[in-house]
Write a protein that holds these residues in place. Sequence first.
Motif, PDB file in Angstrom:
ATOM      1  N   GLY A  41       0.813  -1.203   0.000  1.00  0.00           N
ATOM      2  CA  GLY A  41       0.000   0.000   0.000  1.00  0.00           C
ATOM      3  C   GLY A  41       0.849   1.255   0.000  1.00  0.00           C
ATOM      4  O   GLY A  41       2.084   1.210  -0.045  1.00  0.00           O
ATOM      5  N   GLU A  82      -1.341  -5.256   1.280  1.00  0.00           N
ATOM      6  CA  GLU A  82      -2.783  -5.263   1.104  1.00  0.00           C
ATOM      7  C   GLU A  82      -3.146  -6.177  -0.052  1.00  0.00           C
ATOM      8  O   GLU A  82      -2.288  -6.584  -0.838  1.00  0.00           O
ATOM      9  CB  GLU A  82      -3.305  -3.854   0.855  1.00  0.00           C
ATOM     10  N   ARG A  99      -9.208  -6.720  -4.017  1.00  0.00           N
ATOM     11  CA  ARG A  99      -8.719  -5.453  -3.461  1.00  0.00           C
ATOM     12  C   ARG A  99      -9.779  -4.813  -2.564  1.00  0.00           C
ATOM     13  O   ARG A  99     -10.938  -4.642  -2.962  1.00  0.00           O
ATOM     14  CB  ARG A  99      -8.359  -4.490  -4.582  1.00  0.00           C
ATOM     15  N   ASP A 132      -8.849  -6.043   5.561  1.00  0.00           N
ATOM     16  CA  ASP A 132      -7.509  -5.620   5.964  1.00  0.00           C
ATOM     17  C   ASP A 132      -6.867  -6.775   6.724  1.00  0.00           C
ATOM     18  O   ASP A 132      -7.566  -7.566   7.371  1.00  0.00           O
ATOM     19  CB  ASP A 132      -7.591  -4.383   6.861  1.00  0.00           C
TER      20      ASP A 132
END
Length: 232
Positions: free
Chosen positions: A72, A78, A84, A88
Motif C-alpha cells: 500500500g 494489502e 482489493r 484488511d
Amino acid sequence: MSAADIWVVDLALSPNEFDLCEAVLDADERDRGNRFLRPADRARHRASHAALRLILAEALSLAPAEIRLEAGAGGKPELGGAARGALDFNLSHSGGRALIGLARGAAIGVDLEEIRPITDALRIARAHFAPDEAAALAALPLSAIDPAFFGLWTRKEAVVKALGTGLLLPLDRFSVSVPPEPPRFLRMAQDGTWTLTSVDCGPGYAATVAVRSAEAGIAVRHFPDDWPSRLG
C-alpha cells in the motif's frame, strides 16, 4: 462494530511441510525470504507467509496461490486484484510462532515478540518510547522489565502497523499502558477510536492486536497443527 479474526500459528514444520509452503508463495515473497541469512529465519518466513495466504484464501474462497498481495501507500501489505479492499490483514512472526489478523471495515495491526533477555531495555525505552511509558517501565521490579518491555513494544508496533505509516509516526508520539496493566491508550496523536488487546500466544511470547474501531469484536483461534496439508 467491526470484527477481527486472529490466528496463532505454530511454525515448527517438517521439511515436506516447508516445501508445501514454498510452492504457494509468489516470486516477491520467495525473494524476500531468501534475503534472510539464517536457514531457520528463511523457513519461518516461508511458513508464516504461506499460513497468511491460506487464511486469506479460505476467507475469500480462493486458492492460496491465487492471492495477490501488494504494498500500500505506506508500505503496508494489502490485497490486490479482484479482492482489493475486501478486508484488511496483518502478519507478525517471532521465534516459533506467527500471529495473523483479518478485519473487515477497519484497519488492523498485529505484533508478536518472543520474550528474551535484553540488557538495555530501559535505554531503548527512553530513546524511542514516550516519557510516561519509559518511566512506568523503569518503576517495575527488575525481573519484570524484560517481559513488560516486549509487551509494551508489541502494543506500540501493532498500532503503527495498523496505520501503515511505518517510521512516519514516531513511537514517542503516542503512549499506551505498560504491562502488567491491561492494554489501553493513554495519549494518541491520530484521530479515531481503537480496540487494543493482548493475545496469548503461549509462554515466552508477548502479542497485541490493534483495530482502528471502537469495541471491535476479536476472536482468537489457534491454527490446527496440520494446516500445511490444506495448501494444495
